[in-house]
Design a protein around this motif. Structure first.
Motif, mmCIF file in Angstrom:
data_model
loop_
_atom_site.group_PDB
_atom_site.id
_atom_site.type_symbol
_atom_site.label_atom_id
_atom_site.label_comp_id
_atom_site.label_asym_id
_atom_site.label_seq_id
_atom_site.Cartn_x
_atom_site.Cartn_y
_atom_site.Cartn_z
ATOM 1 N N GLU C 91 42.064 44.442 25.311
ATOM 2 C CA GLU C 91 41.361 43.528 26.200
ATOM 3 C C GLU C 91 39.848 43.769 26.130
ATOM 4 O O GLU C 91 39.061 42.828 26.077
ATOM 5 N N MET C 203 36.353 38.695 37.702
ATOM 6 C CA MET C 203 36.253 39.218 39.062
ATOM 7 C C MET C 203 37.659 39.303 39.604
ATOM 8 O O MET C 203 38.419 38.326 39.555
ATOM 9 N N CYS C 204 38.026 40.449 40.102
ATOM 10 C CA CYS C 204 39.422 40.703 40.405
ATOM 11 C C CYS C 204 39.560 41.459 41.710
ATOM 12 O O CYS C 204 38.847 42.437 41.949
ATOM 13 N N GLY C 205 40.453 40.986 42.559
ATOM 14 C CA GLY C 205 40.724 41.680 43.805
ATOM 15 C C GLY C 205 42.127 42.238 43.815
ATOM 16 O O GLY C 205 42.964 41.706 44.534
ATOM 17 N N GLU C 206 42.376 43.274 43.033
ATOM 18 C CA GLU C 206 43.762 43.778 42.995
ATOM 19 C C GLU C 206 44.183 44.335 44.344
ATOM 20 O O GLU C 206 45.326 44.184 44.751
ATOM 21 N N LYS C 207 43.252 44.957 45.077
ATOM 22 C CA LYS C 207 43.625 45.509 46.396
ATOM 23 C C LYS C 207 43.770 44.419 47.443
ATOM 24 O O LYS C 207 44.619 44.492 48.309
ATOM 25 N N ARG C 208 42.868 43.441 47.406
ATOM 26 C CA ARG C 208 42.962 42.336 48.365
ATOM 27 C C ARG C 208 42.226 41.138 47.770
ATOM 28 O O ARG C 208 41.294 41.305 46.982
ATOM 29 N N PRO C 209 42.623 39.926 48.141
ATOM 30 C CA PRO C 209 41.880 38.742 47.714
ATOM 31 C C PRO C 209 40.440 38.797 48.243
ATOM 32 O O PRO C 209 40.120 39.603 49.125
ATOM 33 N N PHE C 210 39.575 37.970 47.690
ATOM 34 C CA PHE C 210 38.173 37.985 48.108
ATOM 35 C C PHE C 210 37.713 36.554 48.398
ATOM 36 O O PHE C 210 38.425 35.587 48.127
ATOM 37 N N ARG E 94 49.278 41.354 31.384
ATOM 38 C CA ARG E 94 48.593 42.200 32.361
ATOM 39 C C ARG E 94 48.036 41.350 33.508
ATOM 40 O O ARG E 94 48.118 41.739 34.679
ATOM 41 N N ARG E 98 49.075 41.691 37.471
ATOM 42 C CA ARG E 98 48.017 41.966 38.455
ATOM 43 C C ARG E 98 48.020 40.909 39.554
ATOM 44 O O ARG E 98 47.881 41.216 40.730
ATOM 45 N N ARG E 101 51.019 41.400 41.883
ATOM 46 C CA ARG E 101 50.902 42.605 42.713
ATOM 47 C C ARG E 101 49.958 42.389 43.890
ATOM 48 O O ARG E 101 50.110 43.006 44.930
ATOM 49 N N SER E 102 48.991 41.479 43.719
ATOM 50 C CA SER E 102 47.999 41.301 44.777
ATOM 51 C C SER E 102 48.599 40.657 46.031
ATOM 52 O O SER E 102 47.958 40.651 47.071
ATOM 53 N N LYS E 159 51.527 36.538 50.702
ATOM 54 C CA LYS E 159 50.857 35.253 50.524
ATOM 55 C C LYS E 159 51.468 34.557 49.312
ATOM 56 O O LYS E 159 52.242 35.156 48.573
ATOM 57 N N ILE E 199 41.900 35.549 44.082
ATOM 58 C CA ILE E 199 42.456 36.817 43.619
ATOM 59 C C ILE E 199 41.784 37.253 42.330
ATOM 60 O O ILE E 199 41.527 38.431 42.123
#
Lengths: 239, 239, 239, 239, 239, 239
Positions: C91, C203-210, E94, E98, E101-102, E159, E199
């Protein structure tokens, strides 16, 4: 008479430098230079041993070797892209591992493995000799850490180990060949040596066979190189 | 005093047999026995050369090595199933190729490659030395065929090449180790030799470092083994 | 309030250094540091193009990426040993290639390929942004060489390209995350930018959406980082 | 009328020889010759079973097959070098395993696996039929050893299994094709048979479809070959 | 003005269809169509977790992606034949993992893994956005099954998650590009979105850099697509 | 008496459906159903031939086979992830290729290759027989296209080819086994047949050996299945 780069004498090493603790993290590392051959050596402790040693209480030391694709004059293919290590790589990493194991008491090391990565950043001949010489330093610093942590009670390292190449170029025996010398040598050799003995000899005459007298001449050079390299190691490990 | 299988003396080879023309087809082959180590060596002529020799008019000699899974006391995994050759295999086949190339004049061979397959049927130590000794015979028979066919005008082979192992077991220097000796040797070596010179030395003290005097003792044994093996080769190639 | 290493402000880059001509040989290289993230970028010209461009007269730019096994706090497996590049590696090297291609006029480059190797020596977060920023310098130096050699008549490079990461950590937007910040970030992004426009956003919010407002805040930081990085590039390429 | 090598009749096997205990070591082996097709079959006992049989108390029998690169008229690539087994190899070793399993009572064998390696030294057609016929002997000798060691109380082998090829060449049905016949056959078949029944039929008309009457003719030949091969097996296993 | 297939408006999705329970067996599946892009999404529950989660009591969601060789206009090589997944495949799977999982609470899922296979049967652009949108449905149906079986006490899904592509073609921003549009787009983006937040954004200008205003225009389109896709998901999962 | 799903008779095929032109693009394709076994067959013309046919003016037909990971009751590993095709896959795709080649005149086809992909979407036993039966239709449609384009002057297809499985379950011979029958069958067979002859027989008694009389009974069933399947093919190819 062979003329060497920077007016080096036939029995002189290139400028050798060993910078200990190259990495801020990890278990023991150094940056070693033999002239324009630069190698990063970094050791990692693993609290397990290979299958054939399981439940025996003894340890193991092994090595991996790699070259950056652009470390040589001609770019070489990245082994991760080709999907396998070349025969040459495999041969060198086996040699490094064997050399290190010859100076480690595996019972004292206990049931753990130390793996030493040797990665060539810049290559100008002698990458395997620089790797072995630096790998010993990384290994030694790692054992110091184990001692300091009281993971082990005494050092498993029994001697120093260094490596040096010698060759015959245009009929002249030379110590510590650089790439321009190595590529035209009639006879090429690597001596892996400890303080006063020999650990391994690889001597090869791909261009022409050689005589026992040539072997003796190269041994003399190798002993000289050995003493100087062990001196450098002692400084690096603070010994 | 070390006691050897079949009351062999410390400076005696195992029973060596080289059966030429093992295959009814192909370009040159033999079956070689060093005691209970049996290897089939078979050469193949290819009318092309590796990329780095293209358009240079010179030839190449290379080798491949393999062991049958059941050739050893303990079955080893089949490399075709594991999907790659081991480091040991790669190291041995590189050594065989290098040894053969040292006695071939590549300009005389011309723009073709000879590949020698060495397949171990039964293994009892010394598979690489038996392989080199037999591979030379397969190579020689192949060059005889090229000469007979008038593909080449003179033989590209300049000398004989044989290999023999020597080691120090319980303090005693021994010639041509079998597996039971090899597995307990303090020092282990392989000498690749031509008629009166040396082509390659690999000498390794994985159990303990060794001295120059030990090197000299093993060299004496190796010379004795060399003379006998070249005698066997001469009979096999009808020379 | 987030406290950063070395009292860095929320909108400050780490100390960035780009040392051009790292290699004495080769076609164009540099050593790039983003704090404790160190990458060697080295470009190689190949006088051929990938199959899909054959006979079209246009060129190509591509990249390869690797990490030394000990460059991270935790040793990672050597990809050459595992026999393949990871998904992450693949990647990143695709991203580097894409970024470089967006500022090269392939018709001007002509029917040749430039491959840029990015090898991470020390990793403390942001290896892909340091790689892209340094790879551009290596590419630029390579094109200078082509110009000097008169292989090409004008430079194919149309703009600068840099990359910078931004993230939200404990609710605070931060510029140029190091590993300790990256590993706890709620939102993580990479901006690939040219002089006054954007080339790629990840831009990625794996822990939480943004939210879109967070996107806007990070864009502001990214623009600030971009200007400083292009300044560093200009010095390195002597422009 | 088809003329066969050595004046063999249309319903005659080639000269078949089965030499038991080929290896001095190991669990059971033989050297089998069908004319100029030579195969070493060697069995190995493993005190574990494949994952799908874990904790069931039953055993497994499997096989691996390989050819020496120079065993054929034309050298074939070494599978270990190509990095994988060919489709043909995979197909043959699955067939050998299936054939052996059909005459073994897995409950009697108990929770262990027997792996039979079939390595072709010389190939002149019928390598799979020779392999199956020899593999049975290696398997049988292995079970004798298990019985003698009292590892098992009775033999898990319920019947003999042999294999023979038949084909139609120029309109004539022939038993046990050699390579020169096989390569021109209109119809080609392999019959895996036990004492009085059939275990597997593979009959293929790649050159042209065939009739049921041709199937019947080949079955008659196969029965004749079966009886003779079982006779050879009985001698080899001392039964 | 860009003319779209079937007179679609610039801000219209293609015809989207999600058929739940595509497979009679398995843990949760659907067949998703975005126009002529067709994907089968099927989830599988595995009662184990990856090594890095062992003994933590939390779960994992992952994805695999593949395309049938003939799903595109031009046949692509089968990855199983080439022996590895391409960089593009790895990147997409991937991304799918991801994204899923979010929106999953791994503590609620408990110590198990759900793997979602996305296999493209017919490809006309947007295979990754269709895959994510369908994978969510397969995942949701699987969690319903776990709830029904009382394996878990509440749903781990927090969600919805959908994905949609947007791009700039000839200066016009378009929603949900098909292949003919995607292959000529100046700017290309994928938005992974949940009910009211973002996300992941991937926006790339390989042909030319882009402006922040273009980013804003595409965001507007993405929000519109998101609302419609979530509507389709709600119908499919019976919610 | 064996009771079959949907009250099927012992000599009845499952419901067979062949939908031609499944793909809007490509050279010839169909969707084939044998009950709940669904396969997409798609052919691709390549204007080159394998190396062994170069410059001979004749063509080649080959096949590739794959299963979606979730097509079976139990998910199977994705072959692209494992990095190689299984032995079973390789065996099936070789069988499909061989079957198709037996009804194609390679001289008429000329110097081109047709590759037929058979991808199993849903698997309930008999995937290889459905694949062969559908692959023939895809191949036929492809040849029609070549004829229509005037690439070839006459059809290279000489006959129909279909495949059907038969087995003995609890002593009863059955036609066209589904998975529940196949997994308990004593004897299992596949018949590849053309209009009035046999192309290949694979009959295997892994659970127990079988008799010639059982072979005869299954042949009767196979002929019945053959006639019906050829009827379905004729409709699909509009013949």
């Amino acid at each position: 008479m062979v003329k060497r780069f920077l007016s080096r004498g036939y029995d002189e090493l290139r400028q050798v430098e060993i910078i200990p603790h190259y990495y801020p993290h990890g278990d023991g590392s150094c940056f070693v230079k033999f002239g324009r051959t630069h190698v990063i050596c970094a050791a990692t402790i693993e609290e397990r041993v290979p299958p054939f040693l399981r439940n025996l209480g003894t340890g193991w030391v092994t090595a991996e070797y790699g070259m950056l694709p652009c470390s040589c004059n001609e770019r070489t293919d990245r082994e991760a892209v080709r999907g396998k290590q070349s025969g040459r790589t495999s041969e060198i990493q086996r040699l490094i591992g064997r050399s290190l194991r010859s100076v480690v008491d595996m019972n004292v090391l206990g049931s753990r493995q130390i793996k030493v990565d040797c990665d060539v950043i810049l290559a100008d001949g002698g990458t395997r000799t620089a790797s072995i010489t630096g790998a010993f330093v990384a290994l030694h610093l790692t054992c110091q850490k184990l001692l300091k942590n009281k993971t082990i009670a005494m050092s498993p390292i029994t001697k120093h180990v260094v490596a040096v190449s010698c060759g015959v170029v245009n009929g002249t025996p030379l110590l510590d060949l650089d790439y321009s010398e190595d590529s035209v040598a009639d006879v090429d050799s690597n001596f892996i040596m400890s303080d006063d003995m020999i650990i391994e000899i690889q001597m090869c005459g791909e261009k022409r066979p050689f005589t026992e007298s040539e072997l003796d001449q190269l041994l003399v050079l190798a002993r000289k190189g050995r003493d100087e390299l062990i001196g450098k190691q002692k400084v690096a490990i603070g010994g």
